[in-house]
Design a protein around this motif. Structure first.
Motif, short mmCIF file in Angstrom:
data_model
loop_
_atom_site.label_atom_id
_atom_site.label_comp_id
_atom_site.label_asym_id
_atom_site.label_seq_id
_atom_site.Cartn_x
_atom_site.Cartn_y
_atom_site.Cartn_z
N VAL A 198 0.85 -1.20 0.00
CA VAL A 198 0.00 0.00 0.00
C VAL A 198 0.88 1.24 0.00
CG1 VAL A 198 -1.60 1.37 1.40
CG2 VAL A 198 -2.00 -1.08 1.09
N ALA A 199 1.96 1.20 0.79
CA ALA A 199 2.88 2.34 0.87
C ALA A 199 3.56 2.60 -0.47
CB ALA A 199 3.93 2.09 1.95
N GLU A 200 3.66 1.58 -1.31
CA GLU A 200 4.26 1.76 -2.63
C GLU A 200 3.24 2.28 -3.64
OE1 GLU A 200 6.21 -1.80 -3.89
OE2 GLU A 200 7.56 -1.84 -2.16
N GLY A 201 2.01 2.50 -3.18
CA GLY A 201 0.99 3.07 -4.04
C GLY A 201 0.18 2.07 -4.83
N LEU A 202 0.25 0.80 -4.47
CA LEU A 202 -0.47 -0.24 -5.22
C LEU A 202 -1.91 -0.36 -4.76
CD1 LEU A 202 2.20 -3.07 -5.43
CD2 LEU A 202 1.85 -1.12 -6.93
N GLU A 203 -2.79 -0.66 -5.69
CA GLU A 203 -4.19 -0.90 -5.38
C GLU A 203 -4.39 -2.37 -5.01
OE1 GLU A 203 -6.38 1.41 -5.06
OE2 GLU A 203 -5.05 3.00 -5.75
N VAL A 263 -8.62 -10.58 -4.19
CA VAL A 263 -8.82 -9.15 -3.93
C VAL A 263 -9.62 -8.96 -2.65
CG1 VAL A 263 -9.84 -7.01 -4.80
CG2 VAL A 263 -8.65 -8.54 -6.37
N GLU A 264 -10.59 -9.83 -2.41
CA GLU A 264 -11.40 -9.72 -1.20
C GLU A 264 -10.55 -9.95 0.06
OE1 GLU A 264 -14.32 -8.79 1.20
OE2 GLU A 264 -14.43 -8.64 -0.99
N THR A 265 -9.61 -10.87 -0.02
CA THR A 265 -8.73 -11.11 1.12
C THR A 265 -7.86 -9.89 1.39
OG1 THR A 265 -8.66 -13.50 0.73
CG2 THR A 265 -6.87 -12.55 2.03
N VAL A 266 -7.35 -9.28 0.34
CA VAL A 266 -6.55 -8.07 0.51
C VAL A 266 -7.40 -6.97 1.12
CG1 VAL A 266 -5.30 -6.24 -0.68
CG2 VAL A 266 -4.97 -8.61 -1.37
N ARG A 267 -8.64 -6.83 0.65
CA ARG A 267 -9.53 -5.81 1.19
C ARG A 267 -9.76 -6.04 2.70
NH1 ARG A 267 -13.44 -6.60 -2.13
NH2 ARG A 267 -12.64 -5.14 -3.69
N THR A 268 -9.89 -7.31 3.08
CA THR A 268 -10.07 -7.63 4.50
C THR A 268 -8.84 -7.25 5.31
OG1 THR A 268 -11.56 -9.47 3.98
CG2 THR A 268 -10.48 -9.51 6.14
N HIS A 269 -7.65 -7.51 4.75
CA HIS A 269 -6.42 -7.14 5.44
C HIS A 269 -6.31 -5.63 5.59
CE1 HIS A 269 -4.80 -11.09 5.88
NE2 HIS A 269 -4.59 -11.30 4.60
N VAL A 270 -6.68 -4.90 4.55
CA VAL A 270 -6.60 -3.43 4.62
C VAL A 270 -7.53 -2.90 5.71
CG1 VAL A 270 -7.10 -1.28 3.40
CG2 VAL A 270 -5.89 -3.14 2.22
N LYS A 271 -8.74 -3.44 5.79
CA LYS A 271 -9.67 -3.03 6.84
C LYS A 271 -9.10 -3.31 8.22
CE LYS A 271 -13.92 -3.64 4.13
NZ LYS A 271 -15.17 -4.43 3.99
N SER A 272 -8.45 -4.47 8.37
CA SER A 272 -7.85 -4.82 9.66
C SER A 272 -6.71 -3.87 10.01
CB SER A 272 -7.34 -6.26 9.62
OG SER A 272 -6.73 -6.62 10.84
N ILE A 273 -5.91 -3.50 9.01
CA ILE A 273 -4.81 -2.56 9.21
C ILE A 273 -5.35 -1.21 9.69
CG2 ILE A 273 -3.01 -1.22 8.03
CD1 ILE A 273 -2.66 -3.72 6.19
N LEU A 274 -6.38 -0.73 9.03
CA LEU A 274 -6.96 0.56 9.40
C LEU A 274 -7.47 0.52 10.84
CD1 LEU A 274 -8.97 1.54 6.18
CD2 LEU A 274 -6.64 2.18 6.82
N ARG A 275 -8.09 -0.59 11.21
CA ARG A 275 -8.63 -0.72 12.57
C ARG A 275 -7.50 -0.76 13.61
NH1 ARG A 275 -10.46 -5.28 12.09
NH2 ARG A 275 -9.06 -6.48 13.41
N ASP A 284 -7.87 6.24 6.67
CA ASP A 284 -7.83 5.69 5.33
C ASP A 284 -6.44 5.12 5.08
OD1 ASP A 284 -6.16 7.92 4.85
OD2 ASP A 284 -7.87 9.12 4.17
N ARG A 285 -6.19 4.67 3.86
CA ARG A 285 -4.93 4.02 3.52
C ARG A 285 -3.75 4.98 3.69
NH1 ARG A 285 -6.25 -0.39 -0.45
NH2 ARG A 285 -4.34 0.04 -1.59
N THR A 286 -3.92 6.21 3.23
CA THR A 286 -2.83 7.18 3.34
C THR A 286 -2.50 7.47 4.80
OG1 THR A 286 -3.47 8.21 1.26
CG2 THR A 286 -2.09 9.51 2.74
N HIS A 287 -3.52 7.61 5.61
CA HIS A 287 -3.32 7.85 7.04
C HIS A 287 -2.61 6.66 7.69
CE1 HIS A 287 -5.12 8.94 11.23
NE2 HIS A 287 -3.96 9.52 11.03
N ALA A 288 -2.97 5.45 7.30
CA ALA A 288 -2.34 4.25 7.84
C ALA A 288 -0.85 4.22 7.53
CB ALA A 288 -3.02 2.99 7.29
#
Length: 263
Positions: free
Chosen positions: A185-190, A202-214, A220-224
């Motif tokens: 994510v830090a490298e700017g990848l979707e 993609v759904e698994t990645v989305r789940t990981h991103v949500k967990s990271i934010l929490r 959001d991703r940038t804030h994380a």
């Protein structure tokens, strides 16, 4: 991440005099090539591959299962990567190649608490590196004599339970996979690109991103990513300055896409 064609711990059996698979995690290509040359000309060792950044290092460990990883301290100043590597594979031996900026008692204890098995200066001669590999394979611990005075221990070993200064065990709030996702994510990848690199849906990645934010209490991703850099979970790609000099301003965030595109 680049893998060698040599057999790894995962594919080799247990024949007599089995050679040790050695991998390196270093951001500088010619340093990796130098380590590869040393390993390949040393009897009893074979080159298992290399990675240039933390998320590629975790993939290398997962897919190749080397016996020993040589890790540039510049990529792991807080011990987070070491902790994830040894937690993922308890039999893996992590040997830190310590930059001058990290030749401190505090860094060595942080490395010890994170699970590092050995440490020697990054500027060591080839024979010292080979000795460290062999010693850590036999004893599962080794501290180069040049670093021993920093810990007040003349014995050549990173011994668990023998702290030298008051410090806390490195805290990594993210799981192994979440750490890899956040690196990308830090490298700017979707999400779709991250899923392709990590062989996830993609759904698994989305789940990981949500967990990271929490876990990071991020909006959001940038804030994380900002929180992760400020908190030392992520680091800027270290500059390879001459040993003995102070690194300059922070380099760009780690970029490992060239490693993956070459695969």
């Amino acid at each position: 991440m680049t893998r060698s064609n040599e057999p790894s711990r995962a594919t080799q059996g247990s024949p007599p005099a089995r050679s040790l698979g050695i991998a390196a995690v270093d951001p500088v290509p010619f340093c990796r090539e130098g380590l590869s040359s040393i390993v390949q000309r040393t009897p009893g060792l074979h080159w298992a591959g290399h990675a240039g950044n933390p998320h590629a290092a975790l993939q290398l460990a997962e897919q190749v299962h080397p016996d020993v990883i040589l890790l540039d301290s510049g990529l792991d100043p807080h011990g987070h990567l070491t902790k994830l590597l040894v937690t993922g594979d308890p039999s893996l031996l992590v040997v830190l190649l310590v930059r001058d900026a990290h030749r401190t008692a505090a860094f060595l204890q942080t490395a010890q608490l994170a699970g590092a098995h050995a440490a020697l200066p990054r500027t060591s001669e080839a024979r010292r590196l080979v000795e460290a590999i062999r010693r850590v394979h036999l004893d599962r611990r080794y501290l180069d004599p040049a670093l021993a005075p920093l810990t007040g221990q003349q014995r050549q070993g990173l011994r668990p339970g023998e702290p030298v200064v008051a410090t806390r065990r490195p805290r990594m709030p993210l799981s192994r996979r979440e750490f890899q996702v956040l690196q990308l994510v830090a490298e700017g990848l979707e999400n779709a690109a991250i899923a392709k690199i990590l062989y996830l849906s993609v759904e698994t990645v989305r789940t990981h991103v949500k967990s990271i934010l929490r876990k990071l209490s991020a909006r959001d991703r940038t804030h994380a990513v900002t929180i992760a850099f400020r908190g030392g979970i992520l680091i800027c790609q270290p500059e390879d300055v001459p040993e003995g000099k102070t690194p300059g301003p922070a380099a760009n965030p780690p970029s490992g896409m060239a490693e993956h595109q070459a695969r």
